[in-house]
Structures are given as C-alpha cells and as structure tokens.
Design a protein around this motif. Structure first.
Motif, PDB file in Angstrom:
ATOM      1  N   GLY A  56       0.833  -1.217   0.000  1.00 34.90           N
ATOM      2  CA  GLY A  56       0.000   0.000   0.000  1.00 34.90           C
ATOM      3  C   GLY A  56       0.860   1.256   0.000  1.00 34.90           C
ATOM      4  N   THR A  57       2.033   1.162   0.622  1.00 35.40           N
ATOM      5  CA  THR A  57       2.963   2.308   0.595  1.00 35.40           C
ATOM      6  C   THR A  57       4.306   1.933  -0.018  1.00 35.40           C
ATOM      7  OG1 THR A  57       3.887   1.868   2.805  1.00 35.40           O
ATOM      8  CG2 THR A  57       1.954   3.310   2.697  1.00 35.40           C
ATOM      9  N   ALA A  62       3.608   4.012  -5.114  1.00 34.83           N
ATOM     10  CA  ALA A  62       2.780   4.470  -3.991  1.00 34.83           C
ATOM     11  C   ALA A  62       3.073   5.914  -3.612  1.00 34.83           C
ATOM     12  CB  ALA A  62       2.975   3.556  -2.787  1.00 34.83           C
ATOM     13  N   TYR A 117     -11.942   3.955  -7.997  1.00 35.35           N
ATOM     14  CA  TYR A 117     -10.840   4.904  -8.110  1.00 35.35           C
ATOM     15  C   TYR A 117     -11.394   6.234  -8.644  1.00 35.35           C
ATOM     16  CZ  TYR A 117      -6.631   7.374  -9.116  1.00 35.35           C
ATOM     17  OH  TYR A 117      -5.682   8.355  -9.117  1.00 35.35           O
ATOM     18  N   PRO A 135      -0.676   7.223  -3.954  1.00 26.85           N
ATOM     19  CA  PRO A 135      -1.217   6.839  -2.636  1.00 26.85           C
ATOM     20  C   PRO A 135      -2.648   6.317  -2.716  1.00 26.85           C
ATOM     21  CG  PRO A 135      -0.116   8.981  -2.530  1.00 26.85           C
ATOM     22  CD  PRO A 135      -0.183   8.614  -3.983  1.00 26.85           C
ATOM     23  N   GLU A 136      -3.457   6.984  -3.551  1.00 27.63           N
ATOM     24  CA  GLU A 136      -4.869   6.616  -3.707  1.00 27.63           C
ATOM     25  C   GLU A 136      -4.990   5.233  -4.383  1.00 27.63           C
ATOM     26  OE1 GLU A 136      -7.197   9.284  -2.947  1.00 27.63           O
ATOM     27  OE2 GLU A 136      -8.675   7.686  -3.047  1.00 27.63           O
ATOM     28  N   ARG A 139      -3.619   2.402  -2.037  1.00 34.11           N
ATOM     29  CA  ARG A 139      -4.525   2.151  -0.911  1.00 34.11           C
ATOM     30  C   ARG A 139      -5.695   1.288  -1.395  1.00 34.11           C
ATOM     31  NH1 ARG A 139      -7.385   7.037   2.468  1.00 34.11           N
ATOM     32  NH2 ARG A 139      -8.331   7.420   0.419  1.00 34.11           N
TER      33      ARG A 139
END
Lengths: 542, 106
Positions: A56-57, A62, A117, A135-136, A139
């Motif tokens: 996720g990061t 990311a 999204y 990031p979006e 995630r």
C-alpha cells in the motif's frame, strides 16, 4: 466478480517462525504484486503476498503519481500509441506485446474505475484514465487484495527461494522484521514482483527497490534481459527526493552564473544536464509554465511542491539546484527474462511481473518510466497471477515435496570475515552512480568498474553469514552488487548506442545489433545475444 | 527525512509504525519513536496516513534537518500534504482533480 474464500493455510511451525501453505506466493506488494495476487485469487488460488515494507505504501508507485499507457480501443489511436516511441526505444519493442498490454491495461483501468478509483472527468464529461495518484491507487489495491482473500504479510522481506528436487520453485522464506521471527511459505508457484533496482539513491519511493528479487531468481538459475538499459537518471531538486521529470519540461536549466545550459531539457536533453553536472552545480526554474499550467501541476502532483513549499522556494520564479539521481532498472527496461505470454521466467514455477521483469517487449531500450511501466505492472501482474494460478492447479493436490533453500551469499559461513552491508552498498554506488561511468559509457571505464565489482563479489561470496539483524541489509547490498554486474556485462556486450544505453566508444546505433542481450549467473556472469522477433521472422522467410 | 512526531498531537495509534515502507519507526509504551532516521526515503507517506497530522517530513533526502516543533505549529505545514491530496474530511473533493491529462505530451 469471482470471490475467493480459499485462503492460504497457516501450519504449525517451530518457535520463532510462521509457516503457510499456499498455491501462489507473490513477493512484492506494489502495483504488479497486488494485480498478480488479485488475479491469482480470482482464479481460485490460495495466495500469500509478502512485502518487504507495507503493501500500500511500498514501491515506486505508492509515493508518486504516474501516467498510465491507457489508450482508447480505437485502431488509429492504438497504432499511433505503438508507433510513437519505437524509434526512442531503438526498435526493440514487440508489436504483439504492445497490443496485448494496451488491451489489458484498458481492462484493468476500467476495473479500477468500477472499484471506485476517483478518475477525473474532463470539461466534456469524459473520464480521463491515463494518470493515477500513487497513494490513492495503492490504498485501493491493498483493499482489493484483502477482499480477494489474499493473506498479506507486511514488513516481511523474502530472503531466499525454495526449490524442489527437480529445481522448480516451490516457495520462499524470509523474516518478519517487526516481529523478529522468520516466515516460510510453501507454494506451488511464485511471482517475483519486487520491482527494479535503484541502488538506494533516494529517489521517491525507491529505497525498497534493491534488486532483491533478481538475486533470489538468479540463485535458482533465472535469466535476465536488456540489463544494459539500466542507466535511467531522474531530475530532482539537489537536496530532495521528488522526481517528476514531466514537470521539468517547463524548466530552463542554468549554470551557477545564470547562463543557460545549452541543449539542456528534461526530454531529449538530459545528457546535457549530466555533462553540466560533471562541471559544477546546475539550476532549474520552471519559468515556461504559465498560470494555467502552474495550477494544473499543483492539482495533479501535490508532492512535487513539498520540497519547495517547505524551503520557501517558488519553483516558477526562483532558481533552485537540481541533480540527476540514478533510477537504475526502475526506469530502465532490463529485468527478468519473460519466456511466454503468462510472464513465466526461464525457471519452472517462477513468474515475474512489473519492474522486476524486463519491459523490453513494450519499451525496447528506453522509458521515461511512468506511463509504460504502470501499464506493464498492471498487465504483467494480471498475466503472472493467472499463469502462476494455472501452474499451481496443473501441479495438482499438494504432494509432500522435499524442499531446499536456494540462498547463497550472506547465508554461508566460510572465511571468518564479516559481510559489511553498508560498506558494500557504498562500494556498488561508487561504481554505478557516476555519470562518467554509467550515463556515458566507454569500455575503458566499464572494464575497470566491472573488475572491481567482480572482485567485490568474490569477496562477498566468501564472507561469513550475516547476523540475524544484518541479514536483510546484507542480502540487499549483495543484490545491488549482482545487479550492477549484469548491467555492466550487458553494457559491454552491446557495441553500439541504442535506447538509453549510450557508448562514447560506439556513439551510433548499428542496424546489425537490433537484438536482445540475455545475461545471468552469479559467480560467473555471462551474456548471450537473442534475435529480435522481427529478425527471426525475416530469417524464416529467407 | 522524517524529523518530527508532535507529542501533543500523537495518540499512539502506531499507524506510522505499520505503514512506513522502510520501517523507520518503533513502537514504545508511549508514542512511537523515530528509530532509524537514516533509513527514511523521504516519501512523505507517513504524513499522509497520520490521522492526527502529528508528523513532519523535512524535504531534505540526504541529510537530517532538525526542525523545531513549536515553530512548525505556527506554520500550515503539519497536515498540508494530506489536505492537498484530499485525504481529510474537509478536502475530500480534491481526490478527483488530477489534471495530468492536460499536461501530458508537452
């Protein structure tokens, strides 16, 4: 949509370790890894995804924003999109692969829209799907991966692959660095989605990308391709991490005294910046951006402005120092060789996706990163996930296979001499960062660098096993070292300039070298030449 | 690199410990600590994920840049990235305003 209620099974394990039985293990939790995990799970596989950091990061996407090679299925538009960069890539792309990546990216992007999204809509009301906010996006991919029934192991770097008696890949093991224990996943197929190697150069999001998957794959005999296309450098503020080369298209580059650097540009003039940086500091000012462009930049990429806003620099009015940071194979196109449409590697049971795999099939020898790599991550991830799930199913019910660990360097004690990860990482950086070695290549300089890197490998492979606390860093620095040797050996095997590979001693492109350079090996690094598909057809027709 | 955990804002939720891709933070009995600052890759993601706007990443990637938290509170820097990408309740409508399609092809 298919849902999957079959999860990987946790097995009893000795103290200080956890063990899982899975059909598919995905190593790496960036875009390619999450698409692979979701796709494998949707085919009914029990999937574990292990990420070195946090799914996720983690990874180059990311932290950033990325263009996506998303083109509407209009034949003329598709044709133009494929033709557009063939020259830049040195005509090493493959039309069939470009077409299937455009198809798959279109489908995957439309799934992202269906998953929520928040794609923007233009003034005419049409959704615009050729850009993603990192990031979006990631995630959302983490959420979808969990919803697909995948078991995610965060902060769980893989350290070595497991192989069965026939040499097929059958899982991996590593450490859970926040729980201070070990993990083992027995799997019927493994997808390497660990990204490229950026040599800890601190470009945005790239410090987790140290070529770990390359090293593990090489230890089971996997081959690489296009590793000479590995010298991508990105523009960033001299002090900062944020690389967004698109925006430097509106920049003027100048020397210390304020005079303009001749020929310097983000696109098509980056080598002029590199040459100027060899002489002294170079400054940029985004003075070609009008008010509308400035507004669009702020809206599109807020993190680009963090280094400026936090140091009271107005990048549109003030000159600020810039540098070029090595992004290696993250923006290069070299990586694990893909042998079929399912993104299988040359080793049974082992698949590769994203930047860990070669992107030569759609990029040839050049990419500015972003767009094509993002499309490749989705597409190759999807295919590798399906391929691994199918391979696992064909293997049938879990028979009790005898598995062996394939790890070499940093696992064996031999010499009573320690492996010092920080020293090794620095030694590799000293050979791959300098523009005069890697940006502007010449046999006389590459020979020396390669001799030093080969000597370092001899030294490291004889060193003692790393301590538990040092093991990850030891494996990372060894992976960087191995990567640098495939890079430079491949660079020496291409006696011309093509794509991003630029030889001062062979400044021109040579039509007779429109081929791929394969490489591999650890103790003995080798290269070989493979014909480009068009050349094989031409030969067959003769 | 990460410079500040604002002890006045931090609620010890430990999200930063979990989400940092390079494992820079450690949990403690109280608020987390910056245990391995030199591993920070200046990706700003901990700031994005911090629900309390308690973290500050200085933009300097290669060297530490000691930052005074009291002075920082006087600026709008804490939480500025999170607001800009629409990850706060008040700024949610910013999530879909990517204008990159107007910038490509330059």
């Amino acid at each position: 949509m298919t849902t999957n209620d079959r999860r990987a099974e946790q097995r009893p394990a000795p103290g200080g370790s956890v063990e899982f039985d899975a059909d598919v293990l995905v190593i790496g939790g960036g875009p390619a890894g999450t698409w692979a995990a979701v796709s494998a799970a949707e085919r009914g596989a029990r999937v574990v995804l292990a990420d070195k950091g946090f799914c996720g990061t983690s990874g180059a996407t990311a932290a950033a924003g990325t263009g996506v090679w998303y083109v509407d299925p209009d034949p003329a538009l598709r044709e133009a999109a494929m033709a557009n960069r063939e020259k830049l890539g040195g005509h090493l792309q493959n039309r069939r692969w470009m077409a299937r990546v455009l198809d798959q990216t279109y489908q995957d992007s439309n799934r992202l829209a269906a998953w929520g999204y928040p794609y923007p809509v233009d003034d005419s009301g049409k959704p615009q799907r050729n850009s993603l906010q990192g990031p979006e996006y990631m995630r959302l991919m983490r959420k979808r991966t969990k919803q697909a029934g995948v078991t995610i192991l965060d902060h769980s770097p893989a350290l070595e692959l497991l192989v069965d008696d026939d040499g097929a890949v059958a899982g991996a093991s590593g450490v859970r660095r926040q729980k201070h224990d070990r993990w083992t996943v027995r799997a019927k197929a493994v997808v390497i989605a660990t990204g490229g190697c950026a040599f800890l150069s601190r470009t945005l999001g790239s410090n987790v990308l140290t070529g770990d998957g390359y090293l593990m794959a090489a230890e089971v005999g996997a081959e690489f391709s296009s590793m000479e296309f590995s010298n991508a450098y990105a523009i960033s503020p001299a002090f900062g991490s944020v690389t967004k080369t698109l925006f430097y298209g509106w920049a003027t580059f100048s020397y210390e005294d304020g005079s303009v650097v001749p020929g310097a540009a983000s696109k098509g003039g980056r080598s002029a910046i590199a040459r100027a940086l060899l002489q002294g500091p170079v400054y940029a000012r985004l003075d070609k951006a009008d008010g509308n462009v400035q507004r669009d930049m702020r809206a599109s990429q807020p993190n680009f402005f963090l280094p400026f806003d936090r140091t009271a620099i107005d990048p549109f009015r003030d000159r600020f120092p810039v540098t070029l940071r090595l992004e290696g194979t993250v923006r290069g196109t070299g990586g694990l060789r893909i042998v079929d449409d399912s993104c299988a590697t040359s080793v049974p049971g082992l698949y590769a996706a994203g930047d860990a795999a070669t992107r030569e099939l759609i990029c040839g020898g050049f990419t500015g990163g972003g767009s094509h790599n993002a499309a490749w991550a989705m597409s190759s991830g999807t295919w590798a996930g399906w391929g691994a799930a199918d391979f696992a199913r064909q293997l049938g019910p879990a028979r009790q296979r005898h598995l062996a660990s394939a790890g070499t360097v940093a696992f064996r004690s031999r010499s009573n001499r320690p492996l010092e990860p920080a020293v090794l990482a620095k030694a590799v950086q000293d050979e791959v960062y300098p523009y005069e070695l890697n940006y502007f290549r010449h046999a006389s300089r590459l020979d020396g660098a390669l001799a030093r890197l080969d000597a370092a490998w001899v030294d490291v492979s004889a060193a003692d096993a790393a301590s538990k606390d040092d093991l990850l860093r030891a494996r990372e620095s060894a992976a960087m070292l191995a990567t640098s040797r495939w890079m430079y050996r491949s660079a020496l095997a291409r006696y011309e300039s093509r794509g991003m590979h630029r030889r001062d001693d062979y400044p021109d492109q040579d039509d007779r070298q429109r081929h791929y350079v394969t490489s591999g090996g650890l103790d003995e690094v080798w290269t070989a030449v493979r014909p480009h598909a068009d050349a094989s057809y031409a030969e067959a027709a003769e | 690199m990460i410079e500040v955990i604002d002890a006045e804002r931090c609620t010890s939720c430990d999200i930063c410990v979990n989400v940092c891709p390079t494992n820079v933070f450690d949990k403690t009995d109280g608020i987390p600590v910056i245990a391995r600052q030199s591993d920070c890759q200046t990706c700003f993601l901990c700031e994005l994920y911090c629900p309390e706007d308690a973290l500050y990443v200085a933009p300097h990637a290669d060297t530490p840049c000691p930052t005074d938290v009291v002075a920082l509170r006087e600026t709008a820097a804490l939480g500025s990235y999170r607001r800009a990408v629409g990850w706060t309740d008040e700024t949610r409508d910013l999530r879909g305003i990517d204008r990159s399609y107007l910038l490509f092809g330059h």
